[in-house]
Design an enzyme around this catalytic site. Structure first.
Site, PDB file in Angstrom:
ATOM      1  N   GLU A   1       4.293  -0.645  -7.188  1.00  0.00           N
ATOM      2  CA  GLU A   1       3.599   0.512  -6.545  1.00  0.00           C
ATOM      3  C   GLU A   1       3.842   0.430  -5.025  1.00  0.00           C
ATOM      4  OE1 GLU A   1       2.577   3.027  -7.980  1.00  0.00           O
ATOM      5  OE2 GLU A   1       2.362   2.453 -10.085  1.00  0.00           O
TER       6      GLU A   1
ATOM      7  N   CYS B   1      -1.659   4.985   0.634  1.00  0.00           N
ATOM      8  CA  CYS B   1      -0.296   5.288   0.129  1.00  0.00           C
ATOM      9  C   CYS B   1       0.315   6.672   0.039  1.00  0.00           C
ATOM     10  CB  CYS B   1       0.218   4.489  -1.082  1.00  0.00           C
ATOM     11  SG  CYS B   1      -0.959   5.029  -2.468  1.00  0.00           S
TER      12      CYS B   1
HETATM   13  P1  NAD Z   1       1.543  -5.408   2.207  1.00  0.00           P
HETATM   14  O1  NAD Z   1       2.952  -5.240   1.626  1.00  0.00           O
HETATM   15  O2  NAD Z   1       1.527  -6.248   3.617  1.00  0.00           O
HETATM   16  O3  NAD Z   1       0.680  -6.536   1.060  1.00  0.00           O
HETATM   17  C1  NAD Z   1       0.265  -6.047  -0.120  1.00  0.00           C
HETATM   18  C2  NAD Z   1      -0.013  -7.256  -0.901  1.00  0.00           C
HETATM   19  O4  NAD Z   1       1.255  -8.160  -1.091  1.00  0.00           O
HETATM   20  C3  NAD Z   1      -0.857  -8.366  -0.203  1.00  0.00           C
HETATM   21  O5  NAD Z   1      -1.785  -8.912  -1.027  1.00  0.00           O
HETATM   22  C4  NAD Z   1       0.108  -9.172   0.583  1.00  0.00           C
HETATM   23  O6  NAD Z   1      -0.402 -10.514   0.708  1.00  0.00           O
HETATM   24  C5  NAD Z   1       1.075  -9.519  -0.723  1.00  0.00           C
HETATM   25  N1  NAD Z   1       2.554  -9.863  -0.265  1.00  0.00           N
HETATM   26  C6  NAD Z   1       3.133  -9.536   1.027  1.00  0.00           C
HETATM   27  N2  NAD Z   1       4.262  -9.983   0.948  1.00  0.00           N
HETATM   28  C7  NAD Z   1       4.584 -10.593  -0.108  1.00  0.00           C
HETATM   29  C8  NAD Z   1       5.784 -11.315  -0.620  1.00  0.00           C
HETATM   30  N3  NAD Z   1       7.028 -11.408  -0.108  1.00  0.00           N
HETATM   31  N4  NAD Z   1       5.629 -11.835  -1.898  1.00  0.00           N
HETATM   32  C9  NAD Z   1       4.335 -11.525  -2.442  1.00  0.00           C
HETATM   33  N5  NAD Z   1       3.275 -10.805  -2.076  1.00  0.00           N
HETATM   34  C10 NAD Z   1       3.282 -10.648  -0.684  1.00  0.00           C
HETATM   35  O7  NAD Z   1       0.997  -4.060   2.132  1.00  0.00           O
HETATM   36  P2  NAD Z   1      -0.615  -3.769   2.832  1.00  0.00           P
HETATM   37  O8  NAD Z   1      -0.516  -3.652   4.472  1.00  0.00           O
HETATM   38  O9  NAD Z   1      -1.612  -4.637   2.295  1.00  0.00           O
HETATM   39  O10 NAD Z   1      -0.743  -2.261   2.394  1.00  0.00           O
HETATM   40  C11 NAD Z   1      -0.062  -1.097   2.911  1.00  0.00           C
HETATM   41  C12 NAD Z   1       1.225  -0.830   2.219  1.00  0.00           C
HETATM   42  O11 NAD Z   1       0.932  -0.841   0.569  1.00  0.00           O
HETATM   43  C13 NAD Z   1       1.760   0.580   2.511  1.00  0.00           C
HETATM   44  O12 NAD Z   1       2.967   0.602   2.525  1.00  0.00           O
HETATM   45  C14 NAD Z   1       1.262   1.464   1.333  1.00  0.00           C
HETATM   46  O13 NAD Z   1       1.779   2.410   1.105  1.00  0.00           O
HETATM   47  C15 NAD Z   1       1.199   0.634   0.265  1.00  0.00           C
HETATM   48  N6  NAD Z   1       0.500   0.932  -0.816  1.00  0.00           N
HETATM   49  C16 NAD Z   1       1.131   1.502  -2.129  1.00  0.00           C
HETATM   50  C17 NAD Z   1       0.220   1.864  -2.985  1.00  0.00           C
HETATM   51  C18 NAD Z   1       1.090   2.574  -4.320  1.00  0.00           C
HETATM   52  O14 NAD Z   1       0.097   2.910  -5.282  1.00  0.00           O
HETATM   53  N7  NAD Z   1       2.073   2.961  -4.270  1.00  0.00           N
HETATM   54  C19 NAD Z   1      -1.196   1.646  -3.025  1.00  0.00           C
HETATM   55  C20 NAD Z   1      -1.662   1.260  -1.743  1.00  0.00           C
HETATM   56  C21 NAD Z   1      -0.837   0.931  -0.950  1.00  0.00           C
END
Ligand code: NAD
Length: 518
Positions: free
Chosen positions: A270, A304
Site C-alpha cells: 500500500e 496517501c
Molecule cells: P516511509 O516509506 O518512509 O515509511 C513507512 C514504513 O516503512 C516505516 O515503518 C519505515 O520505517 C518503513 N521502511 C522504510 N524503508 C524501509 C525499507 N527499506 N524496508 C523496510 N521498511 C522500511 O513512509 P512514511 O513517511 O512513514 O509515510 C508516508 C508515505 O506512505 C507516503 O508515500 C504515503 O502515500 C504512504 N502511505 C500509503 C498508504 C496507502 O494505503 N497506500 C497509507 C499511508 C501512507
C-alpha cells in the site's frame, strides 16, 4: 491542554516506561530494551520531549517471529467465530479508550482531534467488520467433471503476518491488517513507523489486555518490533513471515517487495499516491470546493489519498479558483489540540524542506503560487517548535515533472483542461494509481470516469473527494501504489491460504481430462 504525561497511565503505557526510555520490542507480552543507539522522540506539535525509543535489532525481530509462529499453531485451530469474539472484545476496549488514544495520535502525528478520533473509529469499525467476517470466511463448491467427485475450496489460516506501517495512520493501517489477520487465524508481528512508536505501544497494550482475559488465545498472537527501515527489512526478509503487508512510500515498497520476492514470500503493498480530481462544467462548485479543500489541506496534506492534482474545465476554472482561494484564506492553522484548528503541523522539518523544494521547482517549471506555501511562525495558536505551513494552491501551465511526484505536504496543483478525455489521460499519466475523483452532475461524464477506459486508480469517486475512504470497500491502488487491497470486500483472502480439495465418494477412479493409465 493535554500532554503525554496525562495519557501514559490511562493508556496502560506506564508498565513499559523505564526512566525516559520506551521498549523497542514487546515479545509475547514482555518488553525488551535493546542496547542499540536510542532514538529521541518529540511531538511535531511543539517539539515536546517524548523520551527515547530503544529500537529492536535483528535478534528481537527473529524472536518475535519465532514466538508468533508458536502462537499461530494454537490459534489456527480455534474456530473462526471464536477468533471473531476476541476481535469483538478488542473493539470494545478500543471504544472505551477512543478519546485517549486519539489524543496520543494527535501528539505523535500532529493530526487534529476529529481526524485522530476518526482514525480510532476506523479501528473500531474494522473490529465490528472482522467479527462479522469471522462467520463468513467462505469457499466455493465447484462442479467436478468426474462422477461422484466434488471440488471444494477451503480457506485456511496463513501463518505469521508482518505489518510495516507509515507514520500518518499510526494505528488504523495496522488495525486493518491485524484485526483481519486475527479472525483469519494468523499471528501478527508489527513494525510501526519510527515516528509514532507510542501509539503502537498503546495499541499493543490494549490488545494484550484483551488477550490476557480471553480463554484460548495465546499471548504471542500480537508482537511488536520498533525501529527504522532496518527493522522493517529484517521482518520482510524473514522466511517464516508468510505475508508481509507494507504501507509507506514507493521506495520502501520496492525494497520490501524485493526482500519478500528473494525468498518467494507474499507481499501486500500500500504505497504512495498522487491523487487527482477533475471538475467538469456541470459540477456543483460548492460541493466540489468543500471536498477539494478537505482532501488537499486536511491532515496537512499527509494522507496517501490527499488531493495533489486538480484538473478544472477552462469554462469554470476562474470561478472555482476564486472559491478555493477564499476557502484557503479561512483555513485555521495551529495547535491540533485546539478544537477550532483545521490544519496542524507537518510531521518534521524534513517534510517542510521537501514542501519548500517542491514549491521552488514548481515555480521554475512555470507554476504560480495562488495562495499559501509559507511557513507560519510561532505565536498565538502556533506553538514554538513545530513545522506549521500554509496549505498552498498553485496554478500550473501543464503537468510538469514536479507534479508527477508525490510531495507529502499540502500542495495542490491546479491545471486547466478543454476535453474530458484529456483530463482523464492526465489523471492516468502519473506512475502512482491510488485515488481519484470527478465532480460532475453529468451521468455520461461520471460513467466515462469510472468505466474501463476511465481512471486507472484503485479508488475512483464521483462527487466525493479523494481522501476519507470507508472500511467496507477494498482499499488500495494500482501501478507504483503497489496493487495491494486491504480492509473490506474480499481483502481478507490475502490473510489466508486457499486449499482446493477433490473428494471421491465413489468406488471407481476416473482420471481428469479422460486420461487412461493402466
Ligand atoms: P516511509 O516509506 O518512509 O515509511 C513507512 C514504513 O516503512 C516505516 O515503518 C519505515 O520505517 C518503513 N521502511 C522504510 N524503508 C524501509 C525499507 N527499506 N524496508 C523496510 N521498511 C522500511 O513512509 P512514511 O513517511 O512513514 O509515510 C508516508 C508515505 O506512505 C507516503 O508515500 C504515503 O502515500 C504512504 N502511505 C500509503 C498508504 C496507502 O494505503 N497506500 C497509507 C499511508 C501512507
Amino acid at each position: 491542554m493535554y500532554t503525554l504525561t496525562d495519557l501514559i497511565a490511562p493508556l496502560g503505557l506506564a508498565r513499559w516506561q523505564q526512566a525516559d526510555c520506551w521498549p523497542g520490542a514487546v515479545i509475547d507480552g514482555i518488553a525488551h530494551y535493546p542496547s542499540t543507539p536510542s532514538r529521541q522522540l518529540q511531538s511535531p506539535i511543539d517539539a515536546q520531549d517524548h523520551g527515547k525509543l530503544l529500537p529492536a535489532s535483528a535478534v528481537e525481530v527473529r524472536a518475535a517471529v519465532g514466538c508468533a509462529m508458536v502462537a499461530f499453531e494454537t490459534w489456527r485451530e480455534v474456530p473462526a467465530p471464536r477468533r471473531g469474539e476476541l476481535v469483538r472484545r478488542i473493539g470494545e476496549a478500543v471504544r472505551n479508550h477512543k478519546t485517549l488514544l486519539a489524543q496520543l495520535i494527535t501528539l505523535e502525528t500532529g493530526k487534529i482531534g476529529s481526524e485522530a478520533e476518526g482514525e480510532v473509529q476506523e479501528w473500531i469499525d474494522v473490529c465490528d467488520y472482522a467479527a462479522g467476517l469471522s462467520r463468513q470466511l467462505h469457499g466455493l463448491t465447484i462442479a467436478s467433471e468426474r462422477p461422484q467427485h466434488r471440488l471444494l475450496e477451503q480457506w485456511h489460516p496463513l501463518g505469521v503476518v508482518g505489518v510495516i506501517s507509515a507514520f500518518n495512520f499510526p494505528v488504523a493501517v495496522w488495525a486493518w491488517n491485524a484485526m483481519l489477520a486475527l479472525v483469519c487465524g494468523d499471528a501478527v508481528v508489527w513494525k510501526p513507523s519510527e515516528k509514532t512508536p507510542l501509539s503502537a505501544l498503546a495499541a499493543t497494550a490494549l490488545v494484550l489486555d484483551a488477550l490476557r482475559d480471553f480463554d484460548g488465545a495465546p499471548s504471542g498472537l500480537i508482537q511488536l518490533v520498533q525501529g527504522d527501515a532496518s527493522v522493517g527489512e529484517y521482518l520482510a526478509g524473514d522466511r517464516h513471515v508468510s505475508l508481509i503487508s507494507a504501507t509507506g512510500s514507493v521506495a520502501m515498497g520496492r525494497a520490501v517487495a524485493q526482500h519478500a520476492a528473494a525468498r518467494l514470500g507474499r507481499s501486500l503493498l500500500e504505497l504512495g499516491g498522487n491523487n487527482a480530481a477533475i471538475v467538469t462544467p456541470s459540477a456543483d462548485l460548492e460541493l466540489a470546493t468543500r471536498a477539494i479543500v478537505f482532501s488537499a489541506a486536511g491532515t496537512c496534506g499527509q494522507r496517501c489519498t490527499s488531493l495533489r492534482r486538480l484538473f478544472v474545465h477552462e469554462d469554470i476554472a476562474d470561478a472555482l479558483q476564486e472559491k478555493l482561494i477564499t476557502a484557503y484564506q479561512h483555513l485555521s492553522i495551529g495547535d491540533p489540540r485546539l478544537p477550532a484548528t483545521l490544519v496542524g503541523p507537518l510531521i518534521d522539518e524534513a517534510a517542510m524542506k521537501r514542501m519548500h523544494a517542491a514549491l521552488t521547482r514548481a515555480e521554475i517549471e512555470g507554476g504560480r503560487i495562488l495562495i499559501g506555501g509559507g511557513q507560519v511562525r510561532a505565536g498565538g495558536n502556533i506553538p514554538d517548535g513545530g513545522c506549521y505551513v500554509r496549505p498552498a494552491l498553485l496554478a500550473m501551465p501543464e503537468q510538469t515533472d514536479v507534479v508527477h511526484e508525490e510531495t507529502f505536504a499540502p500542495l495542490l496543483y491546479l491545471m486547466r483542461y478543454a476535453r474530458l478525455s484529456d483530463a482523464i489521460a492526465l489523471n492516468n499519466a502519473v506512475s502512482q494509481g491510488l485515488s481519484s475523483a470527478i465532480f460532475t452532475t453529468d451521468l455520461r461524464e461520471a460513467g466515462a470516469f469510472i468505466g474501463p477506459a476511465g481512471s486507472d486508480c484503485g479508488l475512483a469517486n464521483v462527487n466525493v473527494g479523494t481522501s476519507g475512504a470507508e472500511i467496507g470497500g477494498a482499499f488500495g491502488g494500482e501501478k507504483d501504489t503497489g496493487g495491494g487491497r486491504e480492509s473490506g470486500s474480499d481483502a481478507w483472502k490475502h490473510y489466508m491460504r486457499r486449499a482446493t480439495n477433490t473428494l471421491n465418494d465413489g468406488h471407481a477412479l476416473p482420471l481428469a481430462q479422460g486420461v487412461r493409465f493402466g
